[in-house]
Design an enzyme around this catalytic site. Sequence first.
Site, PDB file in Angstrom:
ATOM      1  N   LYS A 128       0.818  -1.221   0.000  1.00  0.00           N
ATOM      2  CA  LYS A 128       0.000   0.000   0.000  1.00  0.00           C
ATOM      3  C   LYS A 128       0.847   1.264   0.000  1.00  0.00           C
ATOM      4  O   LYS A 128       0.464   2.273  -0.581  1.00  0.00           O
ATOM      5  CB  LYS A 128      -0.968   0.019   1.191  1.00  0.00           C
ATOM      6  CG  LYS A 128      -2.104  -0.967   1.031  1.00  0.00           C
ATOM      7  CD  LYS A 128      -3.270  -0.638   1.937  1.00  0.00           C
ATOM      8  CE  LYS A 128      -4.422  -1.586   1.681  1.00  0.00           C
ATOM      9  NZ  LYS A 128      -5.461  -1.518   2.693  1.00  0.00           N
ATOM     10  N   LYS A 131      -5.388  -9.949  -7.173  1.00  0.00           N
ATOM     11  CA  LYS A 131      -6.543 -10.054  -6.277  1.00  0.00           C
ATOM     12  C   LYS A 131      -7.682  -9.161  -6.764  1.00  0.00           C
ATOM     13  O   LYS A 131      -7.425  -8.061  -7.250  1.00  0.00           O
ATOM     14  CB  LYS A 131      -6.061  -9.592  -4.903  1.00  0.00           C
ATOM     15  CG  LYS A 131      -6.865 -10.048  -3.737  1.00  0.00           C
ATOM     16  CD  LYS A 131      -6.212  -9.609  -2.432  1.00  0.00           C
ATOM     17  CE  LYS A 131      -6.235  -8.108  -2.278  1.00  0.00           C
ATOM     18  NZ  LYS A 131      -5.799  -7.604  -0.981  1.00  0.00           N
ATOM     19  N   LYS A 153     -10.938  -3.364  -4.509  1.00  0.00           N
ATOM     20  CA  LYS A 153     -11.745  -2.139  -4.590  1.00  0.00           C
ATOM     21  C   LYS A 153     -11.060  -1.083  -5.425  1.00  0.00           C
ATOM     22  O   LYS A 153     -11.707  -0.207  -5.993  1.00  0.00           O
ATOM     23  CB  LYS A 153     -11.884  -1.515  -3.200  1.00  0.00           C
ATOM     24  CG  LYS A 153     -12.596  -2.343  -2.208  1.00  0.00           C
ATOM     25  CD  LYS A 153     -12.481  -1.724  -0.805  1.00  0.00           C
ATOM     26  CE  LYS A 153     -13.215  -2.615   0.181  1.00  0.00           C
ATOM     27  NZ  LYS A 153     -13.143  -2.179   1.560  1.00  0.00           N
TER      28      LYS A 153
END
Length: 333
Positions: A114, A198, A201
């Site tokens: 991230k 994956k 969102k």
Amino acid sequence: MGKKIFSGVQPTGNLHLGNYIGAIKNFVELQNQKDNNCVFCVVDLHAITVKQDPKTLKDNIRETTAAFLASGIDPEKSIIFNQSLVSAHAEGSWMLGCVARMGWLNRMTQFKEKAGKDKEKASIGLYIYPVLMAADILLYDATHVPVGEDQKQHLELSRDIAQKFNLDFNVPNFLKVPEPLIKKNFSRIMSLKDGTKKMSKSDPSDLSRINLTDSKEEIVNKIKKAKTDTRPFPENEKDLNKRPEVENLLGIYSSLNNQSLKNSINEFAGKNFSEFKEKLSEIVVEKIYPISKEINKLQKDNNFIDDVLKVGSEKAGAIASEKVKKMKEILGF
Ligand code: TYM
């Protein structure tokens, strides 16, 4: 004896089929098993570890709550609340942060992903995010935590933190060491466009995921466009080797039908992909579209949703503040 369940979902928009299969579907199953005590949290304090627009955050907190309710989480049976309404989470997180070690946090792969290349510019909150997650779990003496595969490392950290606290202050078993509940085969749902990534969102392509708020047409269209490969439909599980897209679609089909991968393969062996995709669309529409419709309906009544969160946070607060009080006594405050 029943299990004590805790889990959380971030209100960062675009809840998708991965969140449903990896987490929320299992929340509902656990809630409906006899003698379990379940707490499900909209983790809004986690959401602000990256920049949020305050107005959108408020909408997303309500939307995630609506998704819980629409999926079958029942506020009469489970505690549903948002984290920021229970200040014990922040307090507990501070105390546990003084037990957790930098070396442990430095190993967290999700932070590395991230934060990206420029980790000097990541927030401190993003770095200590897993400590807050440990507080979430440990304040409720949770015995079991249902999550997708991507949260496994964070759960291991929660276990380490619990054990170190108990050891450092000589309070054996005071913090309960939680077990992860991660469903084999169905804990990592991948992008519909790339079976090595994956479902997420934040993927810029909406075609990569099925959102819990998609219409029937969107669901059907996304499955039609989902990537497969040019080889024939697999005959057995070995045939799935190095075919991540096919494995993923079969995983989705199996999970929503509550059957094993093996049974799904047998159902379609010898048939072609278009037949499989048609059946896959049918089951996704059957399971997800009613949720989408209900989320839309619930979102028209903010007062109702806010009330669910308020009542839930009072129940959660009673449990969590009691644990924080004991932690303070142990620390000598
Ligand atoms: P979050 O909000 O990223 O995701 C919510 C849940 O969905 C699962 N998930 C997936 N499962 C399968 N396939 C996918 N593609 C997929 N994407 C997401 C996640 O594993 C998760 O279970 N840190 C957590 C929230 C959290 C929490 C907690 C969880 C905060 N405190 C305490 C458990 C206990 C998170 O960011 O999840």
